[in-house]
Scaffold this active site. Structure first.
Site, PDB file in Angstrom:
ATOM      1  N   ASP A  11      44.914  44.800  48.157  1.00  0.00           N
ATOM      2  CA  ASP A  11      44.707  46.250  48.080  1.00  0.00           C
ATOM      3  C   ASP A  11      45.842  46.846  47.245  1.00  0.00           C
ATOM      4  OD1 ASP A  11      43.727  48.775  48.500  1.00  0.00           O
ATOM      5  OD2 ASP A  11      44.371  48.930  50.585  1.00  0.00           O
ATOM      6  N   ASP A 105      39.930  49.200  43.439  1.00  0.00           N
ATOM      7  CA  ASP A 105      41.319  48.780  43.648  1.00  0.00           C
ATOM      8  C   ASP A 105      41.519  47.806  44.801  1.00  0.00           C
ATOM      9  OD1 ASP A 105      40.748  50.585  45.646  1.00  0.00           O
ATOM     10  OD2 ASP A 105      42.686  51.586  45.581  1.00  0.00           O
ATOM     11  N   GLU A 106      40.475  47.169  45.270  1.00  0.00           N
ATOM     12  CA  GLU A 106      40.653  46.179  46.342  1.00  0.00           C
ATOM     13  C   GLU A 106      39.533  45.147  46.319  1.00  0.00           C
ATOM     14  OE1 GLU A 106      39.991  47.401  50.449  1.00  0.00           O
ATOM     15  OE2 GLU A 106      39.087  49.264  49.746  1.00  0.00           O
TER      16      GLU A 106
END
Length: 354
Positions: A11, A105-106
């Site tokens: 993350d 983003d993860e």
């Protein structure tokens, strides 16, 4: 003997805000918020310097400025975030092809068998964090464990720039001591309900039978029963295609007044817009979900020829759906979902008015 899986959840730390600070040195070490600073603005992301003042994503800009008068607002640049995200996803694929992005983003990675033939998932996570820093200049947090549920929780333990592993021998003790509102998949409303039932930690949840949890929480009962025992058989699916993005809100007290409901639709719309941006999702169908005080559920949908996007457009469509017909009685929950995904690389059919 069954093979023990090695799952990593990566993350990025305050991704949007961190990209802005990376590209604009004058913003580094300062409290910044990505989003609009108007009266109706909402914080899409906050730097860690801003978080120290209590500024959080999804917070209204007005409240954020009160908490942090020196807060600097920055307009989001989604194309730039997508560019950096692509670099990060390419790094993941250096180690394994079993990569399941959850958003821009993860992602989850299954490194049980990996391209580097490294036996240690923790070592792989360290290498990935190092590569992300080298290539992008950004930091990421990593969680490592035997399944997706635990890896997701682990990545949040030592943020920012964190690394936390839950090995097989520690799984039972970790879950039993975990606060219930830290459980992935347990929202605030569910956590409040569990607290009223005397469920505060994993060990309390574990005492409940499958039958009792199913009676209390319906179809989610089996999920809560399994995760309290560290059971999560979901595989890391690299081919998972998100079919919809949605958000919903349960009221503390039931509402019947349309004006009040429309005020909430505005907040729900803002939350949905943020999720659409983070998931890089574009669709043509909007669905309004209403759950009445008697738990009866109703959905109203509309499909357009063009992409449904932007707060103003979604708000107007949601209000039109609400006004479509009178409410049967007061409502306890409202939800908005965008579906019917559009792949922008494919040509869209255009219509011409006569």
């Amino acid at each position: 003997m069954e093979e023990i899986r090695k799952i990593i959840h990566i993350d990025m730390d305050a991704f949007f805000a961190s990209v802005e600070q990376l590209d604009r040195p004058e913003l580094r070490n300062k409290p910044i918020a990505v989003g609009g600073d108007g009266d109706r603005g909402v914080v899409a992301a906050a730097s860690y310097e801003a978080r120290k003042f209590g500024v959080r994503s999804a917070m209204s800009s007005k409240i954020a400025k009160k908490r942090c008068p020196q807060l600097i607002f920055v307009r989001g640049r989604h194309d730039r975030y997508k560019e950096v995200s692509k670099q990060i996803m390419n790094i993941f694929h250096e180690f394994t092809d079993l990569v399941e992005p959850l958003s821009i983003d993860e992602a989850f990675l299954d490194v049980t068998h990996n391209k580097k033939n490294l036996p240690s998932a923790t070592l792989i996570a360290k290498e990935i964090k190092k590569r992300i820093k080298e290539v992008t200049g950004l930091t990421a947090s990593a969680g490592i464990s035997v399944n997706k549920f635990l890896a997701k929780i682990a990545s949040d333990v030592n943020k920012p720039d964190g690394l936390f592993a839950i090995p097989p021998k520690d799984v039972e003790a970790f879950i039993e001591d975990l606060q219930i509102d830290k459980f992935y998949g347990v929202g605030k409303v569910t956590a409040d309900k569990m607290h009223k039932l005397g469920i505060f930690k994993g060990k309390d949840l574990k005492k409940k039978s499958l039958l009792e949890l199913s009676r209390l929480f319906g179809k989610h009962g089996a999920y809560y029963y399994n995760i309290s025992r560290g059971i999560d058989e979901r595989s890391v699916n690299p081919n998972r295609i998100r079919k919809s993005v949605g958000t919903e809100h349960t009221y503390q007290s039931d509402l019947i007044d349309t004006k009040e409901i429309k005020k909430d639709i505005q907040k729900t719309t803002q939350s949905l817009v943020r999720r659409l941006e983070k998931s890089d999702f574009k669709g043509r169908t909007i669905t309004l979900k209403l759950k009445y005080s008697n738990f009866e559920q109703e959905t109203r949908s509309r499909t357009l020829l063009q992409i449904i996007q932007g707060e103003e457009m979604i708000q107007k469509l949601a209000e039109d759906l609400l006004d479509q017909e009178e409410l049967k009685t007061s409502i306890r929950l409202i939800g908005l979902t965008i579906s019917n995904r559009i792949n922008e690389s494919e040509p869209m059919q255009l219509t011409i008015d006569f």
